[in-house]
Design a protein around this motif. Structure first.
Motif, PDB file in Angstrom:
ATOM      1  N   SER A 143       0.850  -1.191   0.000  1.00  0.00           N
ATOM      2  CA  SER A 143       0.000   0.000   0.000  1.00  0.00           C
ATOM      3  C   SER A 143       0.878   1.231   0.000  1.00  0.00           C
ATOM      4  N   ILE A 144       0.337   2.345  -0.503  1.00  0.00           N
ATOM      5  CA  ILE A 144       1.097   3.595  -0.520  1.00  0.00           C
ATOM      6  C   ILE A 144       1.328   4.100   0.892  1.00  0.00           C
ATOM      7  N   GLU A 145       0.413   3.780   1.814  1.00  0.00           N
ATOM      8  CA  GLU A 145       0.581   4.217   3.202  1.00  0.00           C
ATOM      9  C   GLU A 145       1.841   3.610   3.829  1.00  0.00           C
ATOM     10  N   LYS A 146       2.095   2.337   3.519  1.00  0.00           N
ATOM     11  CA  LYS A 146       3.293   1.683   4.062  1.00  0.00           C
ATOM     12  C   LYS A 146       4.562   2.291   3.473  1.00  0.00           C
ATOM     13  N   VAL A 147       4.499   2.684   2.204  1.00  0.00           N
ATOM     14  CA  VAL A 147       5.648   3.326   1.568  1.00  0.00           C
ATOM     15  C   VAL A 147       5.916   4.673   2.226  1.00  0.00           C
ATOM     16  N   LEU A 148       4.868   5.448   2.437  1.00  0.00           N
ATOM     17  CA  LEU A 148       5.026   6.753   3.075  1.00  0.00           C
ATOM     18  C   LEU A 148       5.589   6.617   4.477  1.00  0.00           C
ATOM     19  N   ASP A 149       5.145   5.602   5.196  1.00  0.00           N
ATOM     20  CA  ASP A 149       5.633   5.374   6.556  1.00  0.00           C
ATOM     21  C   ASP A 149       7.111   4.994   6.548  1.00  0.00           C
ATOM     22  N   PHE A 150       7.509   4.140   5.605  1.00  0.00           N
ATOM     23  CA  PHE A 150       8.899   3.682   5.544  1.00  0.00           C
ATOM     24  C   PHE A 150       9.851   4.847   5.279  1.00  0.00           C
ATOM     25  N   TYR A 151       9.432   5.749   4.384  1.00  0.00           N
ATOM     26  CA  TYR A 151      10.303   6.859   4.016  1.00  0.00           C
ATOM     27  C   TYR A 151       9.978   8.157   4.774  1.00  0.00           C
ATOM     28  N   ASN A 152       9.159   8.032   5.830  1.00  0.00           N
ATOM     29  CA  ASN A 152       8.843   9.173   6.692  1.00  0.00           C
ATOM     30  C   ASN A 152       8.274  10.356   5.914  1.00  0.00           C
ATOM     31  N   LYS A 153       7.339  10.074   5.031  1.00  0.00           N
ATOM     32  CA  LYS A 153       6.669  11.120   4.260  1.00  0.00           C
ATOM     33  C   LYS A 153       5.192  11.167   4.654  1.00  0.00           C
ATOM     34  N   GLU A 154       4.633  12.371   4.655  1.00  0.00           N
ATOM     35  CA  GLU A 154       3.251  12.528   5.088  1.00  0.00           C
ATOM     36  C   GLU A 154       2.251  12.374   3.943  1.00  0.00           C
ATOM     37  N   THR A 155       2.653  12.760   2.723  1.00  0.00           N
ATOM     38  CA  THR A 155       1.748  12.680   1.584  1.00  0.00           C
ATOM     39  C   THR A 155       2.452  12.056   0.395  1.00  0.00           C
ATOM     40  N   GLU A 156       1.656  11.550  -0.553  1.00  0.00           N
ATOM     41  CA  GLU A 156       2.235  10.981  -1.776  1.00  0.00           C
ATOM     42  C   GLU A 156       2.963  12.056  -2.582  1.00  0.00           C
ATOM     43  N   GLN A 157       2.439  13.283  -2.572  1.00  0.00           N
ATOM     44  CA  GLN A 157       3.104  14.354  -3.313  1.00  0.00           C
ATOM     45  C   GLN A 157       4.473  14.660  -2.731  1.00  0.00           C
ATOM     46  N   GLU A 158       4.586  14.610  -1.398  1.00  0.00           N
ATOM     47  CA  GLU A 158       5.883  14.830  -0.760  1.00  0.00           C
ATOM     48  C   GLU A 158       6.870  13.742  -1.174  1.00  0.00           C
ATOM     49  N   LEU A 159       6.397  12.506  -1.221  1.00  0.00           N
ATOM     50  CA  LEU A 159       7.236  11.397  -1.672  1.00  0.00           C
ATOM     51  C   LEU A 159       7.607  11.580  -3.139  1.00  0.00           C
ATOM     52  N   ARG A 160       6.627  11.974  -3.944  1.00  0.00           N
ATOM     53  CA  ARG A 160       6.854  12.161  -5.377  1.00  0.00           C
ATOM     54  C   ARG A 160       7.912  13.245  -5.619  1.00  0.00           C
ATOM     55  N   ASP A 161       7.829  14.333  -4.865  1.00  0.00           N
ATOM     56  CA  ASP A 161       8.804  15.417  -5.017  1.00  0.00           C
ATOM     57  C   ASP A 161      10.210  14.951  -4.648  1.00  0.00           C
ATOM     58  N   GLU A 162      10.291  14.141  -3.589  1.00  0.00           N
ATOM     59  CA  GLU A 162      11.603  13.640  -3.157  1.00  0.00           C
ATOM     60  C   GLU A 162      12.205  12.709  -4.199  1.00  0.00           C
ATOM     61  N   ILE A 163      11.394  11.794  -4.719  1.00  0.00           N
ATOM     62  CA  ILE A 163      11.896  10.870  -5.742  1.00  0.00           C
ATOM     63  C   ILE A 163      12.292  11.637  -6.999  1.00  0.00           C
ATOM     64  N   PHE A 164      11.523  12.657  -7.335  1.00  0.00           N
ATOM     65  CA  PHE A 164      11.850  13.462  -8.513  1.00  0.00           C
ATOM     66  C   PHE A 164      13.251  14.064  -8.390  1.00  0.00           C
ATOM     67  N   LYS A 165      13.536  14.676  -7.236  1.00  0.00           N
ATOM     68  CA  LYS A 165      14.844  15.305  -7.044  1.00  0.00           C
ATOM     69  C   LYS A 165      15.972  14.281  -7.124  1.00  0.00           C
ATOM     70  N   LEU A 166      15.768  13.152  -6.460  1.00  0.00           N
ATOM     71  CA  LEU A 166      16.811  12.130  -6.433  1.00  0.00           C
ATOM     72  C   LEU A 166      17.015  11.503  -7.801  1.00  0.00           C
ATOM     73  N   THR A 167      15.925  11.258  -8.521  1.00  0.00           N
ATOM     74  CA  THR A 167      16.025  10.660  -9.845  1.00  0.00           C
ATOM     75  C   THR A 167      16.733  11.606 -10.808  1.00  0.00           C
ATOM     76  N   LYS A 168      16.399  12.877 -10.733  1.00  0.00           N
ATOM     77  CA  LYS A 168      17.052  13.840 -11.620  1.00  0.00           C
ATOM     78  C   LYS A 168      18.537  13.927 -11.324  1.00  0.00           C
ATOM     79  N   GLN A 169      18.886  13.958 -10.032  1.00  0.00           N
ATOM     80  CA  GLN A 169      20.308  14.003  -9.685  1.00  0.00           C
ATOM     81  C   GLN A 169      21.027  12.758 -10.174  1.00  0.00           C
TER      82      GLN A 169
END
Length: 482
Positions: A143-169
């Motif tokens: 579930s997306i909730e478990k993913v957010l919990d693992f990476y200490n993110k509150e929302t899917e958009q926050e997770l999406r923004d983080e992955i975006f930055k890391l992927t681009k780098q």
């Protein structure tokens, strides 16, 4: 040993290398990008950046581990890196904070200079990767909730923004390294000199050259018609009655990767989808639903939700036609008779493959298999796919396997036979017979030296500040400047 060399090798096509750690997963580093900065920044400006970076963190962090060009590495990045490696089953027993800090600084150095060299990666391309990564993480976690919990993110958009930055780098780093080695080649004389100067010649494991014949059960036309008619019914219900494409995909699609998400896909022209799928996807207007069409996976319909430049957001529904018991038995009988003729020398294996094999990519070459890792015809037994290893490891040169059963990408049964056309026992590297492998080793060595030279030069020209305990690390490169 620092992860430096391992990270460098991961950008070059491996020949004999084992598993290399590529620091590309989500969560390896949180970054704060400083815009409009120069390569060499005054201390006052860096202090402002460091203060802003600390304030931007949602949770308390220990501090700034290092600054490399426009990027900051936080103490928490090191801890998160450990956690992410362990979650992937990678042993961290011999990995130290210094190893990880050195690797993070390398990645930041490449990404920083990629920007300086005007290497551009379109956001649409990154967004497509982000969609696939989040989908994969969600499927793995449940579930997306478990993913957010693992990476200490509150929302899917926050997770999406983080992955975006890391992927681009990560992609900037990779493209910078590829740019460094793009024009590097080795001459035959360089290969010879590399071989002559080897202190110890490498041992190459037992290798085999293989050919195979694949017979697939025929799909009855009545079954194909049934599938196409059903897709047309779905299309009509959506267009004429306002039914939900997403709901139908959840209920009926046989694509396990997208069905639960209503068939949603974000697609760019560079994504590794089959040509027929991309051709249809990029021919549609927003809101339009395609006619049923065929790919190697089955039959599809597509609805385009949104077009953003060169990116298409769509939904698709896949149905896979079934084979019948009769067609399965017919295929099995066909390959049994074919094997009997080959074993009795009534027909050559290569001729039988050209005549009867259903595997298009090998049929024209008499069933000959190409090693996807090296591009040649040899497979080292200890490094081939485990399933293929079980099928061929006991075969002698010239021997044909018993009939093997496997499944295609859609889960339908296939029958095949394999012949070991050549077997080369374990041996010490020989310049004459192993020239291609030695050439790859020589090329990789030259590429690594070029990357190391570039890195040393750029470290001198780039603002780098290493803080706290990380200044005491014994780095292979000169990260700490006095």
């Amino acid at each position: 040993m620092q992860l430096k060399i391992m990270n460098l090798k991961s950008t070059i096509k491996p020949v004999l290398a084992g598993v290399c750690i590529l620091l590309s997963g989500m969560g390896y580093a949180q970054e704060v990008v400083v815009t409009d900065s120069t390569a060499i920044q005054p201390d006052a400006e860096v202090k402002k950046v460091e203060k802003a970076a600390q304030g931007a963190q949602r949770k308390k962090v220990d501090g700034i581990a290092a600054v490399v060009g426009n990027y900051i590495i936080l103490d928490s990045d090191i801890d998160l890196m450990y956690k992410d490696m362990q979650s992937q089953g990678i042993s961290t027993q011999e990995v130290t904070d210094c190893n990880l800090a050195g690797s993070l600084m390398e990645n930041k150095l490449y990404a920083h200079h990629a920007i300086q060299d005007s290497i551009i990666i379109p956001d649409a391309q990154i967004n497509g990767v982000v969609d696939q990564q989040i989908k994969g993480l969600t499927q793995q976690a449940g579930s997306i909730e478990k993913v957010l919990d693992f990476y200490n993110k509150e929302t899917e958009q926050e997770l999406r923004d983080e992955i975006f930055k890391l992927t681009k780098q990560r992609q900037l780093s990779q493209q910078m390294q590829q740019k460094i080695i793009a024009d590097i080649e080795v001459t035959p004389e360089e290969v010879r000199q590399y071989y002559v100067k080897m202190d110890e010649k490498p041992m190459f494991g037992t290798e085999v050259e293989l050919a195979q014949i694949v017979i697939e059960p025929e799909i009855p036309q009545a079954e194909v018609k049934k599938i196409v008619d059903r897709l047309n019914e779905f299309k009509a219900d959506i267009e004429e009655n306002g039914a939900s494409f997403s709901t139908k995909a959840v209920l009926y699609s046989q694509d396990p990767g997208t069905a639960s998400d209503g068939g949603r896909i974000t697609l760019t022209r560079k994504d590794p989808f089959v040509k027929e799928f991309k051709d249809v996807a990029f021919s549609l207007q927003e809101g339009e639903i395609s006619e049923p069409f065929k790919t190697e996976f089955g039959y599809h319909i597509i609805q385009v939700d949104k077009i953003r430049g060169q990116t298409v957001e769509l939904r698709h529904l896949l149905l896979i036609p079934d084979v019948t018991n009769a067609s399965v038995e017919a295929a099995k009988k066909e390959i049994e008779e074919l094997r009997k003729k080959i074993v009795n020398n009534e027909i050559e294996f290569a001729a039988a493959a050209r005549e009867a094999s259903d595997e298009e990519e090998t049929r024209a070459e008499g069933g000959k298999l190409i090693n996807p890792r090296t591009g040649d015809t040899r497979f080292e037994l200890t490094k081939i796919d485990p399933q293929l290893y079980k099928q061929v490891e006991a075969l002698d040169e010239g021997e044909v396997s018993l009939i093997l059963t496997q499944q295609d990408r859609t889960g339908r049964p296939q029958f095949k036979i394999i012949k070991v056309t050549k077997k080369i026992e374990e041996h010490e590297a020989n310049y004459a017979t192993d020239y291609l492998k030695i050439k790859e080793l020589a090329l990789r060595d030259k590429q690594l030296k070029a990357i190391e030279k570039w890195q040393k030069e750029k470290i001198k020209d780039t603002y780098i500040k290493v803080n706290g305990k990380y200044r005491d690390c014994d780095y292979a490169s000169g990260w700490v400047k006095n």
